[in-house]
Scaffold this motif. Structure first.
Motif, PDB file in Angstrom:
ATOM      1  N   GLY A 109       1.182  -1.370  -0.250  1.00  0.00           N
ATOM      2  CA  GLY A 109       0.275  -0.018   0.533  1.00  0.00           C
ATOM      3  C   GLY A 109       0.488   0.956   0.312  1.00  0.00           C
ATOM      4  N   GLN A 110      -0.150   2.141  -0.133  1.00  0.00           N
ATOM      5  CA  GLN A 110       0.811   3.363  -0.015  1.00  0.00           C
ATOM      6  C   GLN A 110       1.045   4.047   1.775  1.00  0.00           C
ATOM      7  OE1 GLN A 110      -2.599   3.658   0.001  1.00  0.00           O
ATOM      8  NE2 GLN A 110      -3.124   5.415   0.911  1.00  0.00           N
ATOM      9  N   GLY A 111       2.117   4.517   1.491  1.00  0.00           N
ATOM     10  CA  GLY A 111       2.394   5.130   3.339  1.00  0.00           C
ATOM     11  C   GLY A 111       2.103   5.898   3.270  1.00  0.00           C
ATOM     12  N   THR A 112       2.068   6.170   4.844  1.00  0.00           N
ATOM     13  CA  THR A 112       1.338   6.696   5.522  1.00  0.00           C
ATOM     14  C   THR A 112       2.136   7.761   6.878  1.00  0.00           C
ATOM     15  OG1 THR A 112      -1.000   7.653   6.507  1.00  0.00           O
ATOM     16  CG2 THR A 112      -0.184   5.730   7.180  1.00  0.00           C
ATOM     17  N   LEU A 113       2.093   8.978   6.480  1.00  0.00           N
ATOM     18  CA  LEU A 113       2.969   9.500   7.578  1.00  0.00           C
ATOM     19  C   LEU A 113       2.631   9.325   9.029  1.00  0.00           C
ATOM     20  CD1 LEU A 113       5.713  11.004   8.137  1.00  0.00           C
ATOM     21  CD2 LEU A 113       4.143  13.418   7.441  1.00  0.00           C
ATOM     22  N   VAL A 114       3.688   9.187  10.187  1.00  0.00           N
ATOM     23  CA  VAL A 114       2.995   9.214  11.828  1.00  0.00           C
ATOM     24  C   VAL A 114       4.471   9.808  11.845  1.00  0.00           C
ATOM     25  CG1 VAL A 114       2.115   8.106  13.369  1.00  0.00           C
ATOM     26  CG2 VAL A 114       1.709   6.820  12.012  1.00  0.00           C
ATOM     27  N   THR A 115       3.777  11.447  12.912  1.00  0.00           N
ATOM     28  CA  THR A 115       4.819  12.011  13.121  1.00  0.00           C
ATOM     29  C   THR A 115       4.405  12.690  14.382  1.00  0.00           C
ATOM     30  OG1 THR A 115       5.215  13.316  11.146  1.00  0.00           O
ATOM     31  CG2 THR A 115       5.569  14.582  13.418  1.00  0.00           C
ATOM     32  N   VAL A 116       5.678  12.042  15.279  1.00  0.00           N
ATOM     33  CA  VAL A 116       4.991  11.996  16.988  1.00  0.00           C
ATOM     34  C   VAL A 116       5.706  12.931  17.607  1.00  0.00           C
ATOM     35  CG1 VAL A 116       5.466  10.405  19.569  1.00  0.00           C
ATOM     36  CG2 VAL A 116       4.843   9.321  17.317  1.00  0.00           C
ATOM     37  N   SER A 117       4.620  14.074  17.938  1.00  0.00           N
ATOM     38  CA  SER A 117       6.304  15.105  18.744  1.00  0.00           C
ATOM     39  C   SER A 117       6.674  14.738  20.054  1.00  0.00           C
ATOM     40  CB  SER A 117       5.098  16.380  18.118  1.00  0.00           C
ATOM     41  OG  SER A 117       3.961  16.228  18.948  1.00  0.00           O
ATOM     42  N   SER A 118       6.887  15.567  20.670  1.00  0.00           N
ATOM     43  CA  SER A 118       7.583  15.483  22.214  1.00  0.00           C
ATOM     44  C   SER A 118       7.233  16.372  22.951  1.00  0.00           C
ATOM     45  CB  SER A 118       9.013  16.130  22.482  1.00  0.00           C
ATOM     46  OG  SER A 118       9.508  16.619  21.668  1.00  0.00           O
TER      47      SER A 118
END
Length: 124
Positions: A115-124
């Motif tokens: 599948g296409q990627g999906t961006l996960v961004t976790v901020s501190s």
């Protein structure tokens, strides 16, 4: 057209949760193993969890054991990745892949359906 549709990536704060979805389109997940991978900038693609109902196997990378849960909903032809207690180091593009009549895990080089990627961004 046979494809995997990935959704659910987002920006989330540390210790938050997120659920990713991987839906099969044009086929069903019967007899398929479904794999989640992630790739952070400058790093190699890493297997996260995988589920193979036909082989009765589930795999979790040590880095996500007890934090991530993979599950399947056969009537929706969808596999989910529930991610809890997220950390900044979980930031990556998350991909799902499927392999026919295999167990888990499988090296990503041997997988053809992505599948296409999906961006996960976790901020501190």
């Amino acid at each position: 057209e046979v494809q995997l549709v990935v959704s659910g990536g987002d920006l989330v704060q540390a210790v938050g949760s997120l659920r990713l979805s991987c839906a099969a389109s044009g086929f069903t997940f019967d007899y398929y193993a479904v794999h989640w991978f992630r790739q952070a900038p400058g790093k190699e693609r890493e297997a996260v969890p995988c589920i193979s109902d036909s082989y009765g196997s589930t795999y979790y990378a040590d880095s996500v054991k007890g934090l991530f849960t993979i599950s399947s909903e056969n009537d929706k032809n969808t596999v989910y990745l529930q991610m809890n207690s997220l950390k900044p180091e979980d930031t990556a593009i998350y991909y799902c892949a499927a392999s026919f009549e295999t167990g888990c895990p499988r090296p990503y080089r041997f997988l053809e359906l992505w599948g296409q990627g999906t961006l996960v961004t976790v901020s501190s």
